[in-house]
Design a protein around this motif. Structure first.
Motif, PDB file in Angstrom:
ATOM      1  N   ALA A   1      -2.784  -6.701 -13.983  1.00  0.00           N
ATOM      2  CA  ALA A   1      -3.651  -5.532 -13.872  1.00  0.00           C
ATOM      3  C   ALA A   1      -3.446  -4.596 -15.054  1.00  0.00           C
ATOM      4  O   ALA A   1      -4.418  -4.093 -15.641  1.00  0.00           O
ATOM      5  N   TRP A   2      -2.206  -4.366 -15.441  1.00  0.00           N
ATOM      6  CA  TRP A   2      -1.932  -3.507 -16.593  1.00  0.00           C
ATOM      7  C   TRP A   2      -2.490  -4.114 -17.876  1.00  0.00           C
ATOM      8  O   TRP A   2      -3.069  -3.405 -18.709  1.00  0.00           O
TER       9      TRP A   2
ATOM     10  N   SER B   1      -5.028  -6.059 -18.101  1.00  0.00           N
ATOM     11  CA  SER B   1      -6.485  -5.949 -18.043  1.00  0.00           C
ATOM     12  C   SER B   1      -6.947  -4.552 -18.440  1.00  0.00           C
ATOM     13  O   SER B   1      -7.894  -4.388 -19.213  1.00  0.00           O
TER      14      SER B   1
ATOM     15  N   LEU C   1      -3.744   2.339 -13.364  1.00  0.00           N
ATOM     16  CA  LEU C   1      -4.475   1.246 -12.712  1.00  0.00           C
ATOM     17  C   LEU C   1      -5.609   1.769 -11.838  1.00  0.00           C
ATOM     18  O   LEU C   1      -6.616   1.084 -11.655  1.00  0.00           O
TER      19      LEU C   1
ATOM     20  N   HIS D   1      -8.705  -0.326 -10.266  1.00  0.00           N
ATOM     21  CA  HIS D   1      -9.098  -1.554 -10.964  1.00  0.00           C
ATOM     22  C   HIS D   1      -9.048  -2.754  -9.999  1.00  0.00           C
ATOM     23  O   HIS D   1      -8.123  -2.861  -9.186  1.00  0.00           O
TER      24      HIS D   1
ATOM     25  N   ASP E   1      -8.146  -5.825 -10.306  1.00  0.00           N
ATOM     26  CA  ASP E   1      -6.896  -6.602 -10.345  1.00  0.00           C
ATOM     27  C   ASP E   1      -5.769  -5.883  -9.614  1.00  0.00           C
ATOM     28  O   ASP E   1      -4.888  -6.515  -9.032  1.00  0.00           O
ATOM     29  N   TRP E   2      -5.792  -4.572  -9.640  1.00  0.00           N
ATOM     30  CA  TRP E   2      -4.790  -3.785  -8.935  1.00  0.00           C
ATOM     31  C   TRP E   2      -5.008  -3.888  -7.427  1.00  0.00           C
ATOM     32  O   TRP E   2      -4.044  -4.049  -6.656  1.00  0.00           O
TER      33      TRP E   2
ATOM     34  N   CYS F   1      -3.780  -7.163  -6.365  1.00  0.00           N
ATOM     35  CA  CYS F   1      -2.317  -7.154  -6.330  1.00  0.00           C
ATOM     36  C   CYS F   1      -1.819  -6.584  -5.010  1.00  0.00           C
ATOM     37  O   CYS F   1      -0.942  -7.164  -4.358  1.00  0.00           O
TER      38      CYS F   1
END
Length: 344
Positions: free
Chosen positions: A175-176, A178, A326, A329, A331-332, A335
């Motif tokens: 995530a980071w 991205s 994040l 986001h 992806d976050w 996660c």
């Protein structure tokens, strides 16, 4: 057979934010936050006098002006991004068997109200998910203590599972990477800075196992059984994972710690020293990260994004960019979903 209505509960907890950027609300927030014995770990009477007679009265007006700079139409970013994340989790079909509540360790919505909501839904167990990637007594430890102080009064206590840290989760790192890609792919930087919130050295030493922690590069260079809950060691580990994922060589990044208060030693390197050193060594373009925070807040947007930029330029630097947190986001959110499913 009828489908059971009993669900699992997830309490998502962040640090907290004033109800508004007005001075009385900021003062109220500071008092609750700083009176936590895990945040300022000195005797109660000394802490009370320090917070109520010195810090809150004099710091609140200045902090209120800073919060006003941070505030958006939707309110505090830390709050509305938390709401966005929880709503995204609620709408994920894989999490249909869960009830969610957002809470703040300090101010509202309170941890107590979040727990009461989950109890009203007759959940079979509760997963407490503090949004702090690295463990610290002043953050995750405080949330655990608060939750336990509330549920110990319940007649029926469901199974409680705590997420203590997640800095090393693959999707957290992804995530980071991205979020940072929009900067890294568009501009070439001379150096990268990973800034984490600082802690007094005494808090690190108090948590040390068998006196292992020496607050040195050697003892923080890897994670083992003795330092697995050391905040400083986890910050260094976080940086190594993020740098590797983004292809940043070791010689091109520096770790530092921000938000130091008082004269007592805090964990080092100090952010102000790193900023000055980078500028004086000829590093003109720097990209900064704040991987201890998952949502934009005072410590990221204002401190790292604005104040550090000003310090860097004053020392001779030219470009200081900040990678946003994040926030919400995708992806976050993914996660967090995986953390919840793994913890169930």
């Amino acid at each position: 057979m009828a489908k059971s209505n009993i669900k699992k509960g997830v309490l998502v907890v962040n640090l907290g934010t004033p109800d508004s950027p007005k001075t009385p609300d900021v003062r109220k927030y500071l008092r609750e936050f700083l009176m936590d014995g895990r945040v300022i770990d000195i005797p109660f009477l000394s802490r009370w006098a320090l917070v109520n007679l010195i810090i809150a009265p004099f710091r609140a007006p200045k902090s209120a002006k800073t919060y006003a700079e941070l505030w958006e139409d939707r309110g505090s970013p830390l709050m509305f991004y938390g709401e966005d994340v929880v709503n995204a989790l609620k709408n994920d079909s894989e999490l249909s068997g869960y009830e969610f509540a957002l809470a703040m360790r300090y101010q509202s919505p309170s941890i107590e109200s979040g727990l009461e909501y989950l109890r009203s839904k007759n959940v079979s167990e509760i997963i407490v998910l503090p949004l702090f990637p690295q463990y610290a007594s002043a953050t995750t430890g405080s949330v655990v203590e608060k939750v336990n102080s509330i549920i110990k009064k319940w007649q029926v206590i469901p199974s409680i599972r705590f997420v203590n840290q997640f800095y090393d989760k693959e999707l957290f790192v992804k995530a980071w990477a991205s979020v940072a890609s929009s900067h890294i792919n568009k501009k070439e930087y001379d150096h990268y800075v990973f800034s984490y919130h600082g802690l007094p050295e005494r808090q690190i030493r108090k948590a040390s196992v068998d006196g292992y922690c020496k607050l040195s590069e050697k003892c923080c260079s890897n994670i083992n059984k003795k330092n697995q809950y050391c905040y400083r060691a986890q910050c260094f580990a976080t940086t190594r994972l993020l740098a590797e994922a983004m292809g940043i060589p070791e010689e091109k990044y520096t770790i530092c710690f921000q938000s130091r208060l008082g004269k007592e030693p805090w964990i080092q390197p100090y952010a102000e020293d790193v900023i000055e050193s980078l500028a004086k060594s000829g590093q003109k373009k720097v990209l900064a990260f704040s991987p201890a925070f998952v949502a934009d807040c005072l410590e990221t947007t204002i401190e790292v994004g604005d104040e550090f930029k000003e310090e860097f330029e004053h020392a001779g630097g030219e470009v200081w960019d900040l990678v946003p947190s994040l926030n919400a986001h995708p992806d976050w959110v993914e996660c967090l979903k995986q953390i919840i499913l793994e913890k169930s």
